[in-house]
Design a protein around this motif. Structure first.
Motif, PDB file in Angstrom:
ATOM      1  N   ALA A 242      49.519 -51.303  14.285  1.00 32.54           N
ATOM      2  CA  ALA A 242      50.652 -50.886  13.459  1.00 32.54           C
ATOM      3  C   ALA A 242      51.445 -52.086  12.961  1.00 32.54           C
ATOM      4  CB  ALA A 242      51.557 -49.945  14.263  1.00 32.54           C
ATOM      5  N   SER A 243      51.700 -53.033  13.853  1.00 35.05           N
ATOM      6  CA  SER A 243      52.490 -54.209  13.483  1.00 35.05           C
ATOM      7  C   SER A 243      51.808 -55.024  12.394  1.00 35.05           C
ATOM      8  CB  SER A 243      52.732 -55.072  14.726  1.00 35.05           C
ATOM      9  OG  SER A 243      53.397 -56.269  14.381  1.00 35.05           O
ATOM     10  N   LYS A 244      50.513 -55.250  12.541  1.00 30.69           N
ATOM     11  CA  LYS A 244      49.780 -56.054  11.556  1.00 30.69           C
ATOM     12  C   LYS A 244      49.729 -55.378  10.191  1.00 30.69           C
ATOM     13  CE  LYS A 244      46.775 -58.449  14.889  1.00 30.69           C
ATOM     14  NZ  LYS A 244      47.127 -59.836  14.510  1.00 30.69           N
ATOM     15  N   ALA A 245      49.823 -54.036  10.169  1.00 30.66           N
ATOM     16  CA  ALA A 245      49.791 -53.301   8.900  1.00 30.66           C
ATOM     17  C   ALA A 245      51.190 -53.034   8.351  1.00 30.66           C
ATOM     18  CB  ALA A 245      49.052 -51.981   9.089  1.00 30.66           C
ATOM     19  N   GLY A 246      52.207 -53.463   9.089  1.00 30.64           N
ATOM     20  CA  GLY A 246      53.573 -53.226   8.639  1.00 30.64           C
ATOM     21  C   GLY A 246      53.992 -51.776   8.781  1.00 30.64           C
ATOM     22  N   LEU A 247      53.524 -51.120   9.843  1.00 27.18           N
ATOM     23  CA  LEU A 247      53.827 -49.711  10.083  1.00 27.18           C
ATOM     24  C   LEU A 247      54.457 -49.548  11.464  1.00 27.18           C
ATOM     25  CD1 LEU A 247      50.376 -48.235   8.978  1.00 27.18           C
ATOM     26  CD2 LEU A 247      52.508 -47.955   7.698  1.00 27.18           C
ATOM     27  N   SER A 248      55.107 -48.441  11.667  1.00 28.89           N
ATOM     28  CA  SER A 248      55.512 -48.063  13.016  1.00 28.89           C
ATOM     29  C   SER A 248      54.350 -47.311  13.645  1.00 28.89           C
ATOM     30  CB  SER A 248      56.749 -47.168  12.973  1.00 28.89           C
ATOM     31  OG  SER A 248      56.425 -45.903  12.417  1.00 28.89           O
ATOM     32  N   THR A 249      54.329 -47.207  14.961  1.00 24.64           N
ATOM     33  CA  THR A 249      53.241 -46.476  15.613  1.00 24.64           C
ATOM     34  C   THR A 249      53.242 -45.003  15.191  1.00 24.64           C
ATOM     35  OG1 THR A 249      54.641 -46.145  17.563  1.00 24.64           O
ATOM     36  CG2 THR A 249      53.110 -48.016  17.611  1.00 24.64           C
ATOM     37  N   ARG A 250      54.415 -44.450  14.954  1.00 26.01           N
ATOM     38  CA  ARG A 250      54.491 -43.054  14.514  1.00 26.01           C
ATOM     39  C   ARG A 250      53.892 -42.893  13.114  1.00 26.01           C
ATOM     40  NH1 ARG A 250      59.966 -39.759  15.340  1.00 26.01           N
ATOM     41  NH2 ARG A 250      59.276 -40.153  17.485  1.00 26.01           N
ATOM     42  N   GLN A 251      54.201 -43.843  12.220  1.00 27.41           N
ATOM     43  CA  GLN A 251      53.608 -43.784  10.871  1.00 27.41           C
ATOM     44  C   GLN A 251      52.090 -43.921  10.942  1.00 27.41           C
ATOM     45  OE1 GLN A 251      55.952 -47.063   9.288  1.00 27.41           O
ATOM     46  NE2 GLN A 251      56.980 -45.690   7.835  1.00 27.41           N
ATOM     47  N   LEU A 252      51.635 -44.795  11.831  1.00 27.38           N
ATOM     48  CA  LEU A 252      50.186 -44.986  12.001  1.00 27.38           C
ATOM     49  C   LEU A 252      49.523 -43.681  12.424  1.00 27.38           C
ATOM     50  CD1 LEU A 252      47.852 -47.104  12.092  1.00 27.38           C
ATOM     51  CD2 LEU A 252      48.362 -47.368  14.521  1.00 27.38           C
ATOM     52  N   ARG A 262      42.209 -37.165  12.829  1.00 28.83           N
ATOM     53  CA  ARG A 262      42.053 -37.590  14.221  1.00 28.83           C
ATOM     54  C   ARG A 262      43.078 -38.683  14.517  1.00 28.83           C
ATOM     55  NH1 ARG A 262      37.680 -39.072  11.335  1.00 28.83           N
ATOM     56  NH2 ARG A 262      35.992 -38.033  12.416  1.00 28.83           N
ATOM     57  N   SER A 263      43.273 -38.973  15.762  1.00 28.96           N
ATOM     58  CA  SER A 263      44.230 -40.014  16.135  1.00 28.96           C
ATOM     59  C   SER A 263      43.614 -41.389  15.905  1.00 28.96           C
ATOM     60  CB  SER A 263      44.614 -39.869  17.604  1.00 28.96           C
ATOM     61  OG  SER A 263      43.500 -40.196  18.423  1.00 28.96           O
ATOM     62  N   PRO A 264      44.447 -42.423  15.789  1.00 27.99           N
ATOM     63  CA  PRO A 264      43.895 -43.778  15.671  1.00 27.99           C
ATOM     64  C   PRO A 264      43.012 -44.140  16.861  1.00 27.99           C
ATOM     65  CG  PRO A 264      46.238 -43.788  15.174  1.00 27.99           C
ATOM     66  CD  PRO A 264      45.920 -42.418  15.697  1.00 27.99           C
ATOM     67  N   ALA A 265      43.425 -43.734  18.055  1.00 29.32           N
ATOM     68  CA  ALA A 265      42.638 -44.055  19.248  1.00 29.32           C
ATOM     69  C   ALA A 265      41.260 -43.413  19.182  1.00 29.32           C
ATOM     70  CB  ALA A 265      43.381 -43.596  20.501  1.00 29.32           C
ATOM     71  N   ARG A 266      41.218 -42.154  18.730  1.00 27.55           N
ATOM     72  CA  ARG A 266      39.926 -41.464  18.631  1.00 27.55           C
ATOM     73  C   ARG A 266      39.035 -42.114  17.582  1.00 27.55           C
ATOM     74  NH1 ARG A 266      36.343 -38.771  21.595  1.00 27.55           N
ATOM     75  NH2 ARG A 266      34.839 -37.748  20.228  1.00 27.55           N
ATOM     76  N   TYR A 267      39.614 -42.458  16.436  1.00 30.19           N
ATOM     77  CA  TYR A 267      38.824 -43.083  15.375  1.00 30.19           C
ATOM     78  C   TYR A 267      38.267 -44.428  15.851  1.00 30.19           C
ATOM     79  CZ  TYR A 267      37.410 -44.696  10.760  1.00 30.19           C
ATOM     80  OH  TYR A 267      36.674 -45.149   9.694  1.00 30.19           O
ATOM     81  N   TYR A 268      39.107 -45.200  16.535  1.00 27.00           N
ATOM     82  CA  TYR A 268      38.699 -46.512  17.050  1.00 27.00           C
ATOM     83  C   TYR A 268      37.563 -46.354  18.055  1.00 27.00           C
ATOM     84  CZ  TYR A 268      40.069 -51.483  17.608  1.00 27.00           C
ATOM     85  OH  TYR A 268      40.134 -52.856  17.571  1.00 27.00           O
ATOM     86  N   LEU A 269      37.691 -45.366  18.947  1.00 28.78           N
ATOM     87  CA  LEU A 269      36.650 -45.118  19.942  1.00 28.78           C
ATOM     88  C   LEU A 269      35.330 -44.761  19.260  1.00 28.78           C
ATOM     89  CD1 LEU A 269      35.715 -44.695  22.878  1.00 28.78           C
ATOM     90  CD2 LEU A 269      36.555 -42.328  22.686  1.00 28.78           C
ATOM     91  N   GLU A 270      35.383 -43.936  18.217  1.00 32.27           N
ATOM     92  CA  GLU A 270      34.161 -43.552  17.512  1.00 32.27           C
ATOM     93  C   GLU A 270      33.493 -44.752  16.846  1.00 32.27           C
ATOM     94  OE1 GLU A 270      35.151 -40.355  14.875  1.00 32.27           O
ATOM     95  OE2 GLU A 270      35.689 -38.992  16.519  1.00 32.27           O
ATOM     96  N   LEU A 271      34.291 -45.656  16.283  1.00 33.82           N
ATOM     97  CA  LEU A 271      33.724 -46.878  15.715  1.00 33.82           C
ATOM     98  C   LEU A 271      32.973 -47.671  16.772  1.00 33.82           C
ATOM     99  CD1 LEU A 271      36.537 -48.355  13.403  1.00 33.82           C
ATOM    100  CD2 LEU A 271      34.378 -47.320  12.686  1.00 33.82           C
ATOM    101  N   ARG A 272      33.599 -47.815  17.938  1.00 28.70           N
ATOM    102  CA  ARG A 272      32.980 -48.601  19.014  1.00 28.70           C
ATOM    103  C   ARG A 272      31.724 -47.932  19.545  1.00 28.70           C
ATOM    104  NH1 ARG A 272      37.780 -48.307  22.655  1.00 28.70           N
ATOM    105  NH2 ARG A 272      36.473 -49.389  24.186  1.00 28.70           N
ATOM    106  N   LEU A 273      31.754 -46.611  19.662  1.00 27.61           N
ATOM    107  CA  LEU A 273      30.579 -45.897  20.154  1.00 27.61           C
ATOM    108  C   LEU A 273      29.435 -45.940  19.154  1.00 27.61           C
ATOM    109  CD1 LEU A 273      32.325 -42.829  21.816  1.00 27.61           C
ATOM    110  CD2 LEU A 273      31.061 -44.642  22.997  1.00 27.61           C
TER     111      LEU A 273
END
Length: 335
Positions: A242-252, A262-273
């Motif tokens: 969020a910080s690197k994109a200039g967003l708050s965590t809620r906006q993210l 989906r949530s950012p965490a879920r999307y990130y996990l899917e990329l890694r998997l």
């Protein structure tokens, strides 16, 4: 060399077909030469086919081609191209690697189409050269050969080595070669026959743009996804993203829910998997090494996440039988 004007015509490029080779990568390359011959009204190129044992070899689409000979007969040529496809790392054997090294010692130009670059790397023939490979194989290739200069280019021609990313990139590689050897006008006429709107430079992207892939054009969301794709081995926290994109965590959170459902965490996990799956099916890396390369600190956690997402364990992804005591499969995944 492939990128220079040949002394004699037709120029012979021998294609060694590895079982499961990519038909589109092979035909893209060969058909470009065929059309050049037809439009030039003379034989500029010829392309004899070879297989490791001289027997017919099936492509990944199960269409089999009958070669003109085996590796021993291909040894007489000064230019060869290894055509690979899915599962190429399982096609490696000592005799094939030894033959590649002999071809190199003889002074031949040795190239690769699609995943054939993997075989050249295993033979040590890409050390000190720039090379490329299909984007889907990039992660596994870079993990297995960290000292080789692999790029995301459509193709690379570097002295006695030429590599092509596969797919339709074979058209562009050969159009560029035809332009260098026989003039841009002929190359343009060949491209026109293909209804290929332009001759792509080697620096063109292999993949379509991120907005086109996702159907999303929100700039800050795209910047976060790019950050995620760049940091799969050492994942960034939600706050860092969020910080690197200039967003708050809620906006993210809101952006991911609105556009990607989906949530950012879920999307990130899917990329890694998804990266983990590519490494499992494309390399011989151990399961624990795959886990670490995709940001998992525990083999058991990796196996659980993998099974929850794909419906099978990493071992079963590779077609390996489960082992160990009942209920103990997760810990056994480190082997």
């Amino acid at each position: 060399m492939l990128g220079t004007v040949p002394r004699d015509l037709p120029q012979t490029i021998g294609f060694v077909l590895v079982p499961g080779f990519s038909m589109i990568a092979f035909t893209s390359t060969v058909e470009t030469m065929r059309l050049a011959n037809r439009l030039a009204n003379r034989p500029l190129y010829r392309w004899p086919l070879f297989s490791p044992d001289g027997n017919p070899v099936a492509a990944s689409n199960n269409i089999a081609l009958t070669p003109d000979g085996d590796l021993e007969q291909a040894s007489q040529l000064s230019t060869i191209a290894i055509c690979g496809g899915q599962g190429v790392h399982r096609a490696v054997d000592r005799s094939f690697i030894s033959w590649l090294r002999r071809m190199d010692r003889s002074g031949a130009d040795v190239g690769a189409i699609c995943t054939g670059s993997y075989l050249l790397a295993r033979a040590g023939l890409l050390d000190g050269y720039h090379c490329t490979i299909h984007w889907e194989q990039l992660a596994g290739f870079a993990e297995e050969f960290p000292d080789i200069e692999v790029t995301t280019e459509l193709f690379e021609i570097d002295r006695q080595r030429f590599t092509c990313a596969g797919g339709s990139a074979g058209i562009d590689m050969m159009l560029n070669v035809i332009a260098m050897q026989h003039g841009h006008e002929l190359a343009a006429r060949v491209a026109d026959q293909f209804m290929h709107e332009r001759i792509r430079d080697r620096h063109d992207h292999q993949r379509i743009s991120l907005p086109a892939r996702l159907g999303v054009r929100h700039p800050k969301l795209l910047s976060v996804i790019e950050l995620m794709e760049q940091h799969l081995e050492e994942p960034l926290s939600r706050a860092e993203l969020a910080s690197k994109a200039g967003l708050s965590t809620r906006q993210l959170e809101r952006l991911f829910r609105k556009y990607l459902h989906r949530s950012p965490a879920r999307y990130y996990l899917e990329l890694r998997l998804n990266k983990a799956r590519l490494l499992l099916v494309q390399t011989n890396m151990s399961v624990i090494d795959v886990a670490l390369a995709c940001g998992f600190v525990s083999a058991s956690h990796f196996s659980k996440c993998y099974r929850d997402f794909f419906g099978r364990t990493p071992r079963k992804e590779r077609g390996l039988p489960p082992h160990g005591e009942p209920g103990g499969e997760l810990d056994d995944e480190v082997g």
